[in-house]
Design an enzyme around this catalytic site. Structure first.
Site, PDB file in Angstrom:
ATOM      1  N   GLY A  13       0.827  -1.219   0.000  1.00  0.00           N
ATOM      2  CA  GLY A  13       0.000   0.000   0.000  1.00  0.00           C
ATOM      3  C   GLY A  13       0.853   1.256   0.000  1.00  0.00           C
ATOM      4  O   GLY A  13       0.493   2.292   0.579  1.00  0.00           O
ATOM      5  N   ASP A  39       2.086  -1.778  -4.422  1.00  0.00           N
ATOM      6  CA  ASP A  39       0.695  -1.341  -4.294  1.00  0.00           C
ATOM      7  C   ASP A  39      -0.111  -2.123  -5.326  1.00  0.00           C
ATOM      8  O   ASP A  39       0.454  -2.703  -6.249  1.00  0.00           O
ATOM      9  CB  ASP A  39       0.565   0.176  -4.530  1.00  0.00           C
ATOM     10  N   ILE A  40      -1.432  -2.063  -5.191  1.00  0.00           N
ATOM     11  CA  ILE A  40      -2.304  -2.737  -6.160  1.00  0.00           C
ATOM     12  C   ILE A  40      -2.395  -1.939  -7.464  1.00  0.00           C
ATOM     13  O   ILE A  40      -2.875  -2.418  -8.476  1.00  0.00           O
ATOM     14  CB  ILE A  40      -3.708  -2.958  -5.545  1.00  0.00           C
ATOM     15  N   ARG A  41      -1.926  -0.689  -7.415  1.00  0.00           N
ATOM     16  CA  ARG A  41      -1.994   0.207  -8.577  1.00  0.00           C
ATOM     17  C   ARG A  41      -0.635   0.858  -8.748  1.00  0.00           C
ATOM     18  O   ARG A  41       0.223   0.762  -7.871  1.00  0.00           O
ATOM     19  CB  ARG A  41      -3.060   1.283  -8.350  1.00  0.00           C
ATOM     20  N   TYR A 146     -14.598  -0.896   9.634  1.00  0.00           N
ATOM     21  CA  TYR A 146     -13.172  -0.547   9.593  1.00  0.00           C
ATOM     22  C   TYR A 146     -12.528  -0.774  10.968  1.00  0.00           C
ATOM     23  O   TYR A 146     -11.467  -1.400  11.079  1.00  0.00           O
ATOM     24  CB  TYR A 146     -13.025   0.911   9.152  1.00  0.00           C
TER      25      TYR A 146
HETATM   26  P1  NAD Z   1      -4.288   5.166   1.919  1.00  0.00           P
HETATM   27  O1  NAD Z   1      -5.709   4.844   1.591  1.00  0.00           O
HETATM   28  O2  NAD Z   1      -3.777   6.525   1.627  1.00  0.00           O
HETATM   29  O3  NAD Z   1      -3.330   4.107   1.195  1.00  0.00           O
HETATM   30  C1  NAD Z   1      -3.636   2.732   1.167  1.00  0.00           C
HETATM   31  C2  NAD Z   1      -3.000   2.151  -0.070  1.00  0.00           C
HETATM   32  O4  NAD Z   1      -3.378   0.771  -0.114  1.00  0.00           O
HETATM   33  C3  NAD Z   1      -3.503   2.779  -1.379  1.00  0.00           C
HETATM   34  O5  NAD Z   1      -2.404   3.266  -2.129  1.00  0.00           O
HETATM   35  C4  NAD Z   1      -4.225   1.641  -2.095  1.00  0.00           C
HETATM   36  O6  NAD Z   1      -4.027   1.651  -3.503  1.00  0.00           O
HETATM   37  C5  NAD Z   1      -3.575   0.413  -1.469  1.00  0.00           C
HETATM   38  N1  NAD Z   1      -4.416  -0.778  -1.544  1.00  0.00           N
HETATM   39  C6  NAD Z   1      -5.755  -0.881  -1.414  1.00  0.00           C
HETATM   40  N2  NAD Z   1      -6.126  -2.167  -1.583  1.00  0.00           N
HETATM   41  C7  NAD Z   1      -4.995  -2.879  -1.803  1.00  0.00           C
HETATM   42  C8  NAD Z   1      -4.732  -4.252  -2.049  1.00  0.00           C
HETATM   43  N3  NAD Z   1      -5.716  -5.169  -2.082  1.00  0.00           N
HETATM   44  N4  NAD Z   1      -3.445  -4.631  -2.210  1.00  0.00           N
HETATM   45  C9  NAD Z   1      -2.431  -3.728  -2.177  1.00  0.00           C
HETATM   46  N5  NAD Z   1      -2.631  -2.405  -1.979  1.00  0.00           N
HETATM   47  C10 NAD Z   1      -3.906  -1.994  -1.798  1.00  0.00           C
HETATM   48  O7  NAD Z   1      -4.078   4.788   3.455  1.00  0.00           O
HETATM   49  P2  NAD Z   1      -3.003   5.372   4.467  1.00  0.00           P
HETATM   50  O8  NAD Z   1      -3.581   6.594   5.063  1.00  0.00           O
HETATM   51  O9  NAD Z   1      -1.676   5.435   3.862  1.00  0.00           O
HETATM   52  O10 NAD Z   1      -3.077   4.248   5.614  1.00  0.00           O
HETATM   53  C11 NAD Z   1      -2.163   3.170   5.685  1.00  0.00           C
HETATM   54  C12 NAD Z   1      -2.501   2.337   6.905  1.00  0.00           C
HETATM   55  O11 NAD Z   1      -2.505   3.167   8.069  1.00  0.00           O
HETATM   56  C13 NAD Z   1      -3.863   1.663   6.864  1.00  0.00           C
HETATM   57  O12 NAD Z   1      -3.780   0.429   7.533  1.00  0.00           O
HETATM   58  C14 NAD Z   1      -4.738   2.596   7.665  1.00  0.00           C
HETATM   59  O13 NAD Z   1      -5.839   1.920   8.235  1.00  0.00           O
HETATM   60  C15 NAD Z   1      -3.764   3.049   8.727  1.00  0.00           C
HETATM   61  N6  NAD Z   1      -4.160   4.316   9.337  1.00  0.00           N
HETATM   62  C16 NAD Z   1      -4.147   5.469   8.617  1.00  0.00           C
HETATM   63  C17 NAD Z   1      -4.541   6.654   9.221  1.00  0.00           C
HETATM   64  C18 NAD Z   1      -4.558   7.964   8.497  1.00  0.00           C
HETATM   65  O14 NAD Z   1      -5.057   8.970   9.040  1.00  0.00           O
HETATM   66  N7  NAD Z   1      -4.019   8.039   7.275  1.00  0.00           N
HETATM   67  C19 NAD Z   1      -4.940   6.653  10.578  1.00  0.00           C
HETATM   68  C20 NAD Z   1      -4.978   5.439  11.260  1.00  0.00           C
HETATM   69  C21 NAD Z   1      -4.551   4.279  10.641  1.00  0.00           C
HETATM   70  N1  SER Z   2      -7.748   8.363   9.763  1.00  0.00           N
HETATM   71  C1  SER Z   2      -8.418   7.108   9.640  1.00  0.00           C
HETATM   72  C2  SER Z   2      -9.783   7.250   9.083  1.00  0.00           C
HETATM   73  O1  SER Z   2     -10.344   8.303   9.246  1.00  0.00           O
HETATM   74  C3  SER Z   2      -8.528   6.474  11.002  1.00  0.00           C
HETATM   75  O2  SER Z   2      -7.934   5.243  10.971  1.00  0.00           O
HETATM   76  O3  SER Z   2     -10.286   6.319   8.530  1.00  0.00           O
END
Ligand code: NAD
Ligand code: SER
Length: 317
Positions: A13, A39-41, A146
């Protein structure tokens, strides 16, 4: 760039909000060639794709995850692939499949290949019955799908650690605020979008009420916390190892708009809550990060005003 460390790192990801900055930090630490972004994309011109190894990898494809880890001699996996809350609640089945199925695939590969693993959790593990200042050991009864997947991710990580000796670590990230990549479909995205609006039209229509208060963190702190928990000696980590609360700071949407208005003349914000308000209302206002502080020295560096200035400077460059 620092000397290569001998680690071979896989980030899933990697093109998302966190991966964009974590890959940069990991490549600075381990060397560009040692960090495989996946990543998937793909996104043409994205630094994760152009500045080091990149693979298309769907984390729900268990065989491909294991094959890549084995063929590339991966030693550490940062598993970021997931659906965030707003996207996940629209498609609960896909959310479970990616967030839980993907985590199982990564943990199986880690067990087979002897990898260490970082799996992020979230403040979304808490539900309405948790205290508004959530302690580490608050009840975990989320009301979002989620959040359920994040509780399960923490439990799976602990199971692989206790039963199979896989070194799994994780943090309950607060809402993360950054400017290098767009926010990925979460409830806390308003705290990112508002800055883009501030440097653009100078007006933002916010999708939560002005009094909505959530735990938040600037991305630099989140990346630092991630590297710190992965660098901590295993002996210092207790039973929270797969889901540490980490404190940043908390603000209401109205306080954020006011902090921006202090810096951006003429900025205005109005509020039209949508379904994401329900998710926000189910989460705590703030979290107690004292166990992360005690076990591996966590302390945030940014507050609301430092973050506001960093975001506006970053978006204006
Ligand atoms: P994001 O949505 O920006 O990025 C996630 C990435 O995962 C995307 O680039 C998407 O293309 C990729 N993805 C989706 N499905 C996939 C698959 N099947 N195989 C491979 N890649 C795939 O998310 P983020 O904000 O970077 O978050 C990353 C992690 O951190 C997640 O586990 C999220 O739950 C956690 N998190 C994020 C936040 C936040 O505020 N950003 C807060 C708490 C937890
Ligand atoms: N920032 C994330 C969301 O809003 C929390 O994991 O989904």
């Amino acid at each position: 760039m620092s000397e290569p460390t001998g680690d071979r790192v896989l980030v899933t990801g990697a093109l998302g909000q966190i991966g964009t900055e974590l890959v940069e930090a990991l490549r600075a630490k381990h060397g560009d060639a040692a960090v495989i972004a996946s990543d998937i994309r793909t996104v043409e011109g994205h630094p994760c794709v152009s500045k080091g190894p990149f693979a298309i990898l769907d984390v729900t494809d268990t065989a491909s995850v294991s094959r890549l880890c084995r063929d590339e001699g991966v030693t550490t996996i940062y598993h970021l692939a997931a659906l965030l809350s707003a996207t996940g609640e629209k498609n609960p089945e896909l959310c479970r499949s990616v967030n839980v199925g993907g985590t199982v695939a990564v943990l199986k590969a880690a067990k087979a290949c002897g990898c260490r693993v970082f799996v992020p959790s979230s403040i979304a593990v808490f539900g309405p019955d948790a205290p508004k200042h959530a302690p580490q050991n608050a009840p975990l009864n989320p009301t979002t799908v989620y959040g359920e997947t994040k509780v399960e991710g923490e439990a799976l990580g602990l199971e692989y650690w206790t039963l199979h000796g896989v070194d799994v670590r994780g943090l309950r990230y607060p809402g993360l605020v950054s400017y290098k990549a767009p926010a990925g479909g979460g409830t806390t995205d308003y705290a990112v979008e508002i800055f883009h609006a501030a440097v653009g039209s100078k007006h933002y229509q916010c999708f939560v009420r002005p009094d909505t208060k959530l735990p938040m963190m600037y991305m630099d702190d989140a990346i630092r916390a991630t590297l710190m928990v992965m660098d901590a000696p295993a002996t210092s980590l207790g039973s929270s190892r797969t889901g540490y609360n980490i404190d940043g700071f908390s603000f209401t949407a109205e306080e954020l708009a006011a902090a921006i208005a202090q810096e951006v003349e003429g900025f205005s914000c109005d509020y039209v809550p949508d379904v994401r308000q329900t998710y926000a209302d189910s989460w705590p206002d703030s979290v107690d990060g004292s166990i992360a502080k005690k076990e591996w020295g966590w302390s945030p560096a940014y507050d609301l005003h430092a973050m506001t200035r960093a975001m506006l400077n970053g978006l204006s460059d």
